[in-house]
Write an enzyme that holds these catalytic residues in place. Structure first.
Site, PDB file in Angstrom:
ATOM      1  N   ASP A 260       0.881  -1.175   0.000  1.00  0.00           N
ATOM      2  CA  ASP A 260       0.000   0.000   0.000  1.00  0.00           C
ATOM      3  C   ASP A 260       0.917   1.222   0.000  1.00  0.00           C
ATOM      4  O   ASP A 260       1.418   1.636   1.044  1.00  0.00           O
ATOM      5  CB  ASP A 260      -0.891  -0.020   1.251  1.00  0.00           C
ATOM      6  CG  ASP A 260      -1.860   1.153   1.278  1.00  0.00           C
ATOM      7  OD1 ASP A 260      -2.211   1.660   0.190  1.00  0.00           O
ATOM      8  OD2 ASP A 260      -2.239   1.574   2.378  1.00  0.00           O
TER       9      ASP A 260
ATOM     10  N   GLU B 138      -1.163  -1.200  -4.826  1.00  0.00           N
ATOM     11  CA  GLU B 138      -2.413  -0.455  -4.998  1.00  0.00           C
ATOM     12  C   GLU B 138      -2.248   0.560  -6.116  1.00  0.00           C
ATOM     13  O   GLU B 138      -1.247   1.273  -6.194  1.00  0.00           O
ATOM     14  CB  GLU B 138      -2.822   0.255  -3.695  1.00  0.00           C
ATOM     15  CG  GLU B 138      -4.209   0.872  -3.814  1.00  0.00           C
ATOM     16  CD  GLU B 138      -4.747   1.374  -2.495  1.00  0.00           C
ATOM     17  OE1 GLU B 138      -5.011   0.541  -1.615  1.00  0.00           O
ATOM     18  OE2 GLU B 138      -4.900   2.599  -2.342  1.00  0.00           O
TER      19      GLU B 138
ATOM     20  N   ASP C 114      -2.760   1.152   7.039  1.00  0.00           N
ATOM     21  CA  ASP C 114      -1.921   0.877   5.870  1.00  0.00           C
ATOM     22  C   ASP C 114      -1.462  -0.580   5.858  1.00  0.00           C
ATOM     23  O   ASP C 114      -1.331  -1.185   4.795  1.00  0.00           O
ATOM     24  CB  ASP C 114      -0.702   1.799   5.864  1.00  0.00           C
ATOM     25  CG  ASP C 114      -1.090   3.230   6.180  1.00  0.00           C
ATOM     26  OD1 ASP C 114      -1.220   4.028   5.246  1.00  0.00           O
ATOM     27  OD2 ASP C 114      -1.288   3.548   7.372  1.00  0.00           O
TER      28      ASP C 114
END
Lengths: 175, 175
Positions: free
Chosen positions: B7, B68, B141
């Site tokens: 992420d 991501e 996260d």
């Protein structure tokens, strides 16, 4: 002082190396473009650019690297790739302990043409004149990379003189 | 199949490693966050993250990496750093020949909660349940990185089955 300018881009990443110091003529060391195919997956394109930048740094041994600062205001579809390439240039510099700075497009234009709103042709013409070339470097990404290097040499020098003056004043040497 | 989810973020880059295959329970291998100080220059922060990701890949030896996908629609002030970190993750994978894919936040949410509009708490709760953890991984996260890895395991498996079916049909093996 030798500066590598990087105009980040995924399809064409401009690279230009300029040598110079205040009060002396500038010299172009080398200029080029790291290209990647639009048919390749993004991770392969980024890897090729990372390796291309490494090769340029190894070959030209710059004292500093100047990278164009990316703004998200520009084309949303291309800005992500441009940001990613600029990140690779920053890491390439930092991993070697080479000082790196970012300059905005208008700072670069103002440095070489006197106007922050100059167009591509004007920047190309001034880069050609300042480096005493016989013709403007092509493509525009290559000329932009040289303009970035020139901008860094001149702005860096100015910044250094201000910092030196401030430091001198702080230590009393300037009085 | 072991997947490292990333992420991307400049202050907190979530990393989570999940092992699994279709029809079997998922297992969390490790989870964490690569952090960098906001007081450091950008090139140092990016370098630290690149080295942090390298260390995670070396330590956990993933078969695939899932990153991501960054959208420029989100916060303009942070999107540049996020894009740069995602580029580093893509290069870290490509330089080792590890397959890498990107998934959007809504694909990830839909994969683990059934809804592309799920909130952070819902994603955290499902990640906790799917990985049979005693509590939700913190910060968000870290949980998001695990959700990415799960999404990749499940979507990747589906994609592979479709590709296998198409390939089988093309060669006549499916008839």
């Amino acid at each position: 002082m030798r500066v590598l300018g990087v105009d980040p881009g995924l399809t064409r990443c401009g690279v230009g190396v300029v040598e110079g110091s205040i009060g002396r003529p500038l010299t172009m060391v080398d200029v080029g473009v790291v290209r990647t195919g639009t048919d390749l997956p993004i991770e392969q394109r980024l890897l090729e650019i990372a390796r291309g930048l490494d090769a340029w740094i190894e070959a030209t041994a710059p004292d500093a690297i100047a990278v164009e600062r990316v703004f998200s205001q520009t084309n949303v579809r291309t800005v992500m790739g441009t940001a990613q390439v600029s990140g690779l240039a920053l890491v390439a510099a930092a991993s070697r302990g080479i000082p790196v700075a970012m300059h905005t497009p208008s700072e670069v234009k103002a440095a070489v043409t006197g106007s922050g709103r100059a167009d591509k042709a004007q920047v190309g013409a001034m880069v050609t004149r300042l480096l005493r070339l016989t013709e403007a470097p092509k493509p525009a990404d290559a000329a932009d990379a040289l303009a970035l290097a020139i901008c860094h040499l001149w702005r860096g020098a100015a910044t250094n003189r201000i910092q030196a003056a401030v430091a001198a004043r702080a230590t009393g040497a300037g009085r």
